[in-house]
Scaffold this active site. Structure first.
Site, mmCIF file in Angstrom:
data_model
loop_
_atom_site.group_PDB
_atom_site.id
_atom_site.type_symbol
_atom_site.label_atom_id
_atom_site.label_comp_id
_atom_site.label_asym_id
_atom_site.label_seq_id
_atom_site.Cartn_x
_atom_site.Cartn_y
_atom_site.Cartn_z
ATOM 1 N N ASP A 1 0.833 -1.210 0.000
ATOM 2 C CA ASP A 1 0.000 0.000 0.000
ATOM 3 C C ASP A 1 0.862 1.253 0.000
ATOM 4 O OD1 ASP A 1 -2.499 -0.882 -0.187
ATOM 5 O OD2 ASP A 1 -3.064 -0.551 1.905
ATOM 6 N N LYS B 1 -2.441 4.499 -4.062
ATOM 7 C CA LYS B 1 -2.917 5.550 -4.962
ATOM 8 C C LYS B 1 -2.078 6.821 -4.928
ATOM 9 C CE LYS B 1 -6.615 6.769 -1.723
ATOM 10 N NZ LYS B 1 -7.167 5.548 -1.175
ATOM 11 N N MET C 1 -7.842 10.077 8.677
ATOM 12 C CA MET C 1 -8.385 10.559 7.398
ATOM 13 C C MET C 1 -9.305 11.772 7.592
ATOM 14 S SD MET C 1 -9.220 6.829 5.709
ATOM 15 C CE MET C 1 -9.746 6.066 7.244
HETATM 16 N N1 SAH Z 1 -4.062 1.053 8.784
HETATM 17 C C1 SAH Z 1 -3.541 2.388 9.050
HETATM 18 C C2 SAH Z 1 -4.550 3.460 8.736
HETATM 19 C C3 SAH Z 1 -4.925 3.529 7.277
HETATM 20 S S1 SAH Z 1 -6.053 4.814 6.943
HETATM 21 C C4 SAH Z 1 -3.081 2.461 10.502
HETATM 22 O O1 SAH Z 1 -3.419 1.573 11.305
HETATM 23 O O2 SAH Z 1 -2.375 3.395 10.861
HETATM 24 C C5 SAH Z 1 -4.971 6.120 6.443
HETATM 25 C C6 SAH Z 1 -4.911 7.172 7.507
HETATM 26 O O3 SAH Z 1 -4.062 6.772 8.557
HETATM 27 C C7 SAH Z 1 -4.338 8.494 7.042
HETATM 28 O O4 SAH Z 1 -5.289 9.283 6.384
HETATM 29 C C8 SAH Z 1 -3.946 9.106 8.359
HETATM 30 O O5 SAH Z 1 -5.064 9.587 9.050
HETATM 31 C C9 SAH Z 1 -3.424 7.894 9.112
HETATM 32 N N2 SAH Z 1 -1.971 7.741 8.997
HETATM 33 C C10 SAH Z 1 -1.326 6.676 8.500
HETATM 34 N N3 SAH Z 1 0.009 6.843 8.603
HETATM 35 C C11 SAH Z 1 0.206 8.048 9.182
HETATM 36 C C12 SAH Z 1 1.348 8.787 9.602
HETATM 37 N N4 SAH Z 1 2.590 8.318 9.436
HETATM 38 N N5 SAH Z 1 1.144 9.982 10.183
HETATM 39 C C13 SAH Z 1 -0.071 10.467 10.394
HETATM 40 N N6 SAH Z 1 -1.183 9.814 10.030
HETATM 41 C C14 SAH Z 1 -1.052 8.611 9.445
#
Ligand code: SAH
Length: 376
Positions: A34, A56, A168
């Site tokens: 991803d 994406k 998000m």
């Molecule tokens: N499975 C992931 C979340 C996926 S949804 C998890 O458990 O972290 C994608 C969202 O995750 C982004 O829009 C943001 O809100 C958050 N996110 C993922 N990585 C991030 C990072 N390094 N810093 C801040 N937000 C992050």
């Protein structure tokens, strides 16, 4: 039939991946990645591995979920083992559940390997625990992405008084903050927005529920970001003091007062109106032109190094015409010749600003606070 793993790569920093995930990556034949996964993690894949990006970002078109599942099944049916690598944890807003169901339906053995989710890691980088004795008895992970039927019940969430961790949500921040404020969450509730957490590019702002949106826009914070809302944010101890200062928005005040108030009374009223905000953030005060040379007010502004501007009744009425929702009063008009003083003066003092807080009235002094909304 070969085996599959659903793997969480952690929030960003490649070292935050689990030992189990590293072992699986080392033996997988195919790695489906991803977009939020740190490319450094891919070095943990074996030399035999075929790496396929399905995210994406970075100019790639997003691969639809059903195509990802079809791709996994094709490789698996050809006898190849497949590691599906996702940012954070695969089961937290990662659509891992859908992939698991599809693989189970195809009778493929799947191992889920958790990752550290961004919603816990991002606040941690600033020293914010998502739960803390006496401050938050729990934390809620919620998506800010949904709109319409998918919209979380912000009113119900506000009532829990638990830490809200929003994924998000950065693009809908203004709307989310508005709904929480409408639901009665205090405007001074501490909040943080943390972008690219645990990576060298990490940036953050710390503000309050009523100022977070303006602070995020001013700092240009974008996706991916985690938003944390709740008292635990008051524990934030970011190393990077400059980042915190970026969150401090310059404020403008509009002041109305009766003749003969002392500098001390103005000082006390302004501090009360500012609440948790600091007088250092105030750059300009606006008032009615004939009050702008009042000795108490000029002394107050000089004491704090704040600019003082006077506005004519015509300027103030024109501002009121432009902002039909501002309160106006005939009694104020009788005394001053204009229908409102402090709100329009706060807005006029910093063109392009928006009101932060309602009017504060104390002891014959009224104060309104505005902050300059940055242009996008
Ligand atoms: N499975 C992931 C979340 C996926 S949804 C998890 O458990 O972290 C994608 C969202 O995750 C982004 O829009 C943001 O809100 C958050 N996110 C993922 N990585 C991030 C990072 N390094 N810093 C801040 N937000 C992050």
């Amino acid at each position: 039939m070969s085996r599959a793993w659903l793997i969480g790569a952690g929030p960003g920093d490649a070292e935050l991946i689990t030992v189990k995930a590293m072992r699986a990556l080392a033996v997988a034949d195919v790695v489906l990645v991803d977009d939020l996964v740190n490319p450094d993690v891919l070095q943990m894949a074996g030399p035999q591995a075929k790496i396929v990006h399905v995210g994406k970002r970075g100019g790639h078109a997003s691969t639809p979920q059903r195509e990802i599942i079809a791709l996994m099944l094709t490789h698996l049916r050809a006898g190849r083992s497949v590691a599906r690598l996702k940012g954070g944890d695969p089961f937290v807003f990662g659509r891992g559940g859908e992939e698991l169901l599809a693989l189970q339906a195809a009778n493929i053995p799947v191992e889920i390997i958790n990752g550290i989710t961004a919603g816990i890691a991002a606040p941690t980088t600033l020293g914010i625990p998502v739960t803390h004795r006496g401050l938050a008895q729990g934390a809620i992970f919620v998506t800010g992405h949904g709109a319409g039927d998918d919209e979380p019940d912000w009113k119900a969430l506000a009532a829990t008084r638990l830490t809200l961790v929003v994924y998000m949500g950065i693009r809908r921040l203004e709307d989310i903050a508005r709904q929480l404020l409408q639901a009665g969450m205090p405007p001074h509730t501490p909040c943080a927005a943390i972008e690219s957490a645990t990576l060298p590019a990490q940036r953050q702002v710390i503000a309050t529920l009523s100022t977070l949106h303006a602070a995020v826009r001013a700092a240009g914070i974008g996706s991916p970001s985690i938003i944390v809302i709740g008292e635990v944010v008051s524990l934030a101890r970011p190393d990077d003091a400059a980042a915190v200062h970026a969150a401090e928005r310059p404020l403008s005040l509009g002041i109305g007062f009766r003749q003969g108030v002392s500098t001390e009374r103005i000082d006390a009223a302004v501090r009360a109106a500012l609440g948790p905000r600091s007088l250092d953030e105030v750059v300009v005060v606006g008032t009615l032109d004939r009050k702008a040379d009042d000795t108490s007010l000029t002394a107050f502004c000089e004491r704090h190094g704040i600019a003082l501007l006077g506005f004519t009744p015509a300027q103030i009425e024109a501002c009121l015409d432009e902002h039909p929702l501002l309160p106006r009063s005939d009694t104020v008009h009788e005394h001053t010749g204009v229908h409102a003083v402090c709100e329009p003066c706060a807005l006029l003092a910093a063109p392009g600003s928006t009101l932060l807080a309602g009017k504060y009235a104390s002891d014959g002094i009224t104060v309104a606070i505005a902050t300059k909304a940055p242009t996008e």
